[in-house]
Design a protein around this motif. Structure first.
Motif, PDB file in Angstrom:
ATOM      1  N   PRO A  34     -17.421 -38.346  41.269  1.00  0.00           N
ATOM      2  CA  PRO A  34     -16.283 -38.042  40.399  1.00  0.00           C
ATOM      3  C   PRO A  34     -16.285 -38.925  39.153  1.00  0.00           C
ATOM      4  CG  PRO A  34     -15.584 -38.300  42.675  1.00  0.00           C
ATOM      5  CD  PRO A  34     -17.015 -38.708  42.613  1.00  0.00           C
ATOM      6  N   HIS A  36     -14.030 -40.744  37.809  1.00  0.00           N
ATOM      7  CA  HIS A  36     -13.197 -41.943  37.748  1.00  0.00           C
ATOM      8  C   HIS A  36     -13.958 -43.232  38.047  1.00  0.00           C
ATOM      9  CE1 HIS A  36     -12.823 -40.592  41.965  1.00  0.00           C
ATOM     10  NE2 HIS A  36     -12.831 -41.865  42.234  1.00  0.00           N
ATOM     11  N   VAL A  37     -15.237 -43.145  38.296  1.00  0.00           N
ATOM     12  CA  VAL A  37     -16.066 -44.343  38.454  1.00  0.00           C
ATOM     13  C   VAL A  37     -17.296 -44.188  37.566  1.00  0.00           C
ATOM     14  CG1 VAL A  37     -15.318 -44.862  40.804  1.00  0.00           C
ATOM     15  CG2 VAL A  37     -17.299 -43.419  40.463  1.00  0.00           C
ATOM     16  N   GLU A  38     -17.901 -45.317  37.171  1.00  0.00           N
ATOM     17  CA  GLU A  38     -19.152 -45.279  36.414  1.00  0.00           C
ATOM     18  C   GLU A  38     -20.293 -45.434  37.401  1.00  0.00           C
ATOM     19  OE1 GLU A  38     -19.471 -47.432  32.677  1.00  0.00           O
ATOM     20  OE2 GLU A  38     -17.389 -48.056  33.033  1.00  0.00           O
ATOM     21  N   ARG A  76     -13.544 -41.629  49.365  1.00  0.00           N
ATOM     22  CA  ARG A  76     -13.008 -42.236  48.146  1.00  0.00           C
ATOM     23  C   ARG A  76     -13.706 -43.560  47.866  1.00  0.00           C
ATOM     24  NH1 ARG A  76      -7.855 -41.258  46.266  1.00  0.00           N
ATOM     25  NH2 ARG A  76      -7.696 -43.516  45.955  1.00  0.00           N
TER      26      ARG A  76
END
Length: 108
Positions: A34, A36-38, A76
């Protein structure tokens, strides 16, 4: 006239499925993590490395975390974590060794 258009469509349709890849990079066959993380793809372990989170990896909609000589998994990046995933990328096992053996390491 309609037959001519139909014949052209039948002849061109297989070409629409073709893609041209330039260079030697082959995209990995797994789900991307996703946004929302690098992350970055590490072909040596056949998984994504999550940047900014030590010993955290991602592949096929699952996060893997190496902590206290054990593997944990989660859907997650911030948990909750379940101990001992049933299946994991083989490159991760090679990088850290088997759980409980106290060796391996590295991280990002």
């Amino acid at each position: 006239m309609k037959l001519r258009y139909l014949l052209c469509l039948v002849l061109l349709l297989p070409l629409a499925a073709c893609t041209v890849q330039v260079g030697g990079h082959h995209p990995n066959p797994y789900y991307a993590p996703p946004a929302h993380v690098e992350w970055r793809w590490d072909p040596g372990i056949d998984a994504y490395v999550v940047l900014g989170w030590p010993h955290l990896y991602y592949r096929d909609r699952t996060y893997y975390r190496w902590h206290d000589n054990h593997w944990y998994s989660s859907s997650r990046h911030d948990g909750p974590w379940a101990k001992g995933p049933k299946r994991m990328p083989p490159g991760l096992s090679k990088k850290y060794g088997k759980p409980g053996r106290g060796h391996g390491g590295g991280g990002y």
